[in-house]
Design an enzyme around this catalytic site. Sequence first.
Site, PDB file in Angstrom:
ATOM      1  N   TRP A   9       0.824  -1.219   0.000  1.00 40.48           N
ATOM      2  CA  TRP A   9       0.000   0.000   0.000  1.00 40.48           C
ATOM      3  C   TRP A   9       0.855   1.265   0.000  1.00 40.48           C
ATOM      4  CZ3 TRP A   9      -4.953  -0.384   3.602  1.00 40.48           C
ATOM      5  CH2 TRP A   9      -5.810  -1.361   3.081  1.00 40.48           C
ATOM      6  N   GLU A 160      11.188  -6.514  -9.621  1.00 38.78           N
ATOM      7  CA  GLU A 160      10.404  -5.325  -9.937  1.00 38.78           C
ATOM      8  C   GLU A 160      11.233  -4.372 -10.793  1.00 38.78           C
ATOM      9  OE1 GLU A 160       7.023  -4.763  -6.935  1.00 38.78           O
ATOM     10  OE2 GLU A 160       8.746  -3.659  -6.187  1.00 38.78           O
ATOM     11  N   GLY A 166       4.377   1.508 -11.187  1.00 40.57           N
ATOM     12  CA  GLY A 166       3.470   2.647 -11.208  1.00 40.57           C
ATOM     13  C   GLY A 166       3.344   3.337 -12.559  1.00 40.57           C
ATOM     14  N   GLY A 226      -0.251  -0.146  -6.811  1.00 44.44           N
ATOM     15  CA  GLY A 226      -1.486   0.602  -7.011  1.00 44.44           C
ATOM     16  C   GLY A 226      -2.741  -0.248  -7.034  1.00 44.44           C
TER      17      GLY A 226
HETATM   18  C1  PEP Z   1       5.418  -1.768  -6.198  1.00 43.58           C
HETATM   19  O1  PEP Z   1       5.654  -0.620  -5.876  1.00 43.58           O
HETATM   20  O2  PEP Z   1       5.856  -2.714  -5.541  1.00 43.58           O
HETATM   21  C2  PEP Z   1       4.602  -1.974  -7.393  1.00 43.58           C
HETATM   22  C3  PEP Z   1       4.699  -3.113  -8.006  1.00 43.58           C
HETATM   23  O3  PEP Z   1       3.797  -0.926  -7.784  1.00 43.58           O
HETATM   24  P1  PEP Z   1       2.704  -0.938  -8.976  1.00 43.58           P
HETATM   25  O4  PEP Z   1       1.966  -2.244  -8.906  1.00 43.58           O
HETATM   26  O5  PEP Z   1       1.838   0.244  -8.686  1.00 43.58           O
HETATM   27  O6  PEP Z   1       3.478  -0.807 -10.249  1.00 43.58           O
END
Ligand code: PEP
Length: 244
Positions: A9, A160, A166, A226
């Site tokens: 979050w 990631e 994001g 998100g």
């Molecule tokens: C995160 O910040 O771990 C992430 C995956 O963000 P989002 O899903 O918003 O891209």
Amino acid sequence: MRKLAAGNWKMNGTLASLAEIDALLGADRDCEVLICPPATLIHPMVARIAGEAVAVGGQDCHAEAKGAHTGDLAAAQLADAGAEYVIVGHSERRTDHAEDDASVAAKARAAHQAGLTAIVCVGETEAQRDGGETLDVIARQLAGSIPDGATAGNTVVAYEPVWAIGTGRTPDNDQIAEVHGAIRGALTARFADGNDFRLLYGGSVKPGNAAEIFAIPNVNGALVGGASLKAADFAPIVAALDAA
Ligand code: PEP
């Protein structure tokens, strides 16, 4: 291996936001569900979901067990509040707080000592991908950020790509498969139970792309930013993982 749908979050949510998790409760599912709310909400969230198959985690911890570190939280304090997991080395921490691999490894070690499962994040920037450095960057981050003593039971790895967080952009399936395969290879080379570590993909996972991503080899779940904030988005992602 029990797949994991983890929601991050970030710096979003107040007590009123706890209502979002109600839609995730009461389900009978094979995959594990985790929410990492702001630290202020860990204890109230744990209380709200008591007895339910949803876990709660922190978004960061300090490497030390206690001391004069204003504003920081020790892993044992997260555990005391009811957390079972903690994210370490998220790219926003690496960027905003200049965290390097050594400090991420120290935090993961602290998490292990407190009985928490560490979700260690790695990922390349767009410039690094464009420069053909992705696999080198990931190998270096894995070697430096995962401490000795890590096991499949106390450590999860989240891939990631920084440029996918994001942004609504994701790597293509072959790119995700390539990196997850490389992570699996690095883990099996270093750890006896490297095959059993759960590998999460993170970066713009949405209800519309989740099933496709979960079908990629060595993707054992997702770290979702998100789209974890609203049950209307997160519940279908969890359902897609459960069905994968
Ligand atoms: C995160 O910040 O771990 C992430 C995956 O963000 P989002 O899903 O918003 O891209």
